[in-house]
Design a protein around this motif. Structure first.
Motif, mmCIF file in Angstrom:
data_model
loop_
_atom_site.group_PDB
_atom_site.id
_atom_site.type_symbol
_atom_site.label_atom_id
_atom_site.label_comp_id
_atom_site.label_asym_id
_atom_site.label_seq_id
_atom_site.Cartn_x
_atom_site.Cartn_y
_atom_site.Cartn_z
ATOM 1 N N LYS A 14 0.839 -1.194 0.000
ATOM 2 C CA LYS A 14 0.000 0.000 0.000
ATOM 3 C C LYS A 14 0.876 1.246 0.000
ATOM 4 O O LYS A 14 1.776 1.387 0.827
ATOM 5 C CB LYS A 14 -0.891 0.008 1.245
ATOM 6 N N LYS A 15 0.636 2.145 -0.926
ATOM 7 C CA LYS A 15 1.360 3.407 -0.956
ATOM 8 C C LYS A 15 0.608 4.425 -0.120
ATOM 9 O O LYS A 15 -0.612 4.579 -0.254
ATOM 10 C CB LYS A 15 1.488 3.920 -2.393
ATOM 11 N N VAL A 16 1.327 5.107 0.760
ATOM 12 C CA VAL A 16 0.708 6.157 1.571
ATOM 13 C C VAL A 16 1.461 7.455 1.354
ATOM 14 O O VAL A 16 2.657 7.464 1.041
ATOM 15 C CB VAL A 16 0.691 5.794 3.075
ATOM 16 N N GLN A 17 0.747 8.558 1.512
ATOM 17 C CA GLN A 17 1.359 9.877 1.329
ATOM 18 C C GLN A 17 0.665 10.852 2.258
ATOM 19 O O GLN A 17 -0.569 10.850 2.383
ATOM 20 C CB GLN A 17 1.211 10.332 -0.125
ATOM 21 N N ILE A 18 1.440 11.687 2.935
ATOM 22 C CA ILE A 18 0.842 12.687 3.809
ATOM 23 C C ILE A 18 1.796 13.872 3.916
ATOM 24 O O ILE A 18 3.019 13.698 4.022
ATOM 25 C CB ILE A 18 0.526 12.089 5.208
ATOM 26 N N ASP A 19 1.250 15.078 3.838
ATOM 27 C CA ASP A 19 2.060 16.287 4.011
ATOM 28 C C ASP A 19 2.187 16.591 5.501
ATOM 29 O O ASP A 19 1.262 16.334 6.284
ATOM 30 C CB ASP A 19 1.401 17.467 3.304
ATOM 31 N N TYR A 20 3.317 17.176 5.878
ATOM 32 C CA TYR A 20 3.494 17.496 7.296
ATOM 33 C C TYR A 20 4.504 18.627 7.458
ATOM 34 O O TYR A 20 5.325 18.903 6.582
ATOM 35 C CB TYR A 20 3.958 16.268 8.082
ATOM 36 N N LEU A 21 4.413 19.274 8.600
ATOM 37 C CA LEU A 21 5.408 20.245 9.035
ATOM 38 C C LEU A 21 6.247 19.596 10.126
ATOM 39 O O LEU A 21 5.741 18.763 10.892
ATOM 40 C CB LEU A 21 4.731 21.504 9.589
ATOM 41 N N ILE A 22 7.500 19.976 10.219
ATOM 42 C CA ILE A 22 8.353 19.436 11.265
ATOM 43 C C ILE A 22 9.150 20.569 11.900
ATOM 44 O O ILE A 22 9.613 21.487 11.210
ATOM 45 C CB ILE A 22 9.284 18.330 10.724
ATOM 46 N N SER A 23 9.269 20.511 13.207
ATOM 47 C CA SER A 23 9.997 21.517 13.965
ATOM 48 C C SER A 23 11.034 20.821 14.839
ATOM 49 O O SER A 23 10.737 19.792 15.456
ATOM 50 C CB SER A 23 9.021 22.319 14.838
ATOM 51 N N PHE A 24 12.235 21.402 14.887
ATOM 52 C CA PHE A 24 13.302 20.840 15.706
ATOM 53 C C PHE A 24 13.584 21.764 16.884
ATOM 54 O O PHE A 24 13.528 22.993 16.748
ATOM 55 C CB PHE A 24 14.565 20.647 14.871
#
Length: 217
Positions: A14-24
């Motif tokens: 199954k191919k999955v895709q999701i946009d996200y923001l990341i903070s360090f």
């Protein structure tokens, strides 16, 4: 007519895709240190295909506006339009696995926070992946009472407004009571004068993040 019993056994990719923001966090440049990971799941109004709208919403908004100490890697995925977090369960799980593999994330300290639709997603994801999370923080939501036993080994701090006219308080208290029956580690904060929108009150409270720092698998 002849009827026979048979079994289908195949492997499906199954191919999955999701946009996200990341903070360090400040200090992430220290190559010798691992950090806890917070994944924040937003509410229904933030679904879509423009992840930048989450820059000024929820956990990231609280972090930008307040004087919070957030020594965590923070990931904020966006649920696609017309979808729900339980439908994106595989994508969020894959995101956590990828972040853990490619960043200095302490696998013993992975946390979920979610509001409203995202709160339901927190309950759902933790029920289906109970060994993944050290702690979860569901806001303004309810979960599957019949599966509460799966959460007995996860630290939980839940929040709800007593005047919530969108998600009745009973949905939260029923879930908390079910977990307590299985001797789970759960606490509930009820805001007596607030309704459904309790994000700012909850996410701007440094005590929440201090508590998260104390949780580990």
């Amino acid at each position: 007519m002849t009827i026979k019993r048979s079994t289908l056994s195949v492997e499906i990719t199954k191919k999955v895709q999701i946009d996200y923001l990341i903070s360090f966090p400040d200090g992430y440049a220290d190559q010798t240190r691992e950090w806890g990971l917070i994944v924040f799941l937003h509410g229904m109004d933030m679904r879509g295909d423009n992840v930048t709208q989450l820059l000024n919403y929820g956990l990231l908004e609280a972090a930008n506006e307040g004087n919070l100490s957030l020594p965590f890697v923070v990931a904020v995925p966006q649920c696609p339009s017309e979808s729900y977090w339980n439908m994106e369960r595989d994508a969020v799980t894959a995101l956590i696995e990828e972040l853990s593999a490619n960043h200095r994330v302490d696998g013993r300290r992975i946390f979920l926070i979610g509001y409203s639709l995202g709160g339901y997603g927190v309950w759902d994801l933790a029920i289906h992946n109970p060994k993944m999370f050290a702690a979860i923080v569901p806001l303004s939501s309810g979960g599957q009472v019949s599966k509460a036993e799966k959460l007995k080994d996860i630290s939980i701090w839940a929040f709800h407004g007593a005047k919530d006219d969108i998600v009745p308080l009973e949905q939260m208290t029923d879930m908390v009571s079910a977990i307590e029956k299985h001797q789970g580690n759960v606490r509930l904060t009820i805001y007596p004068d607030l309704g459904h929108d309790i994000m700012r009150e909850t996410l701007s409270n440094q005590e929440l993040y201090t508590w998260l720092l104390e949780q580990t698998k």
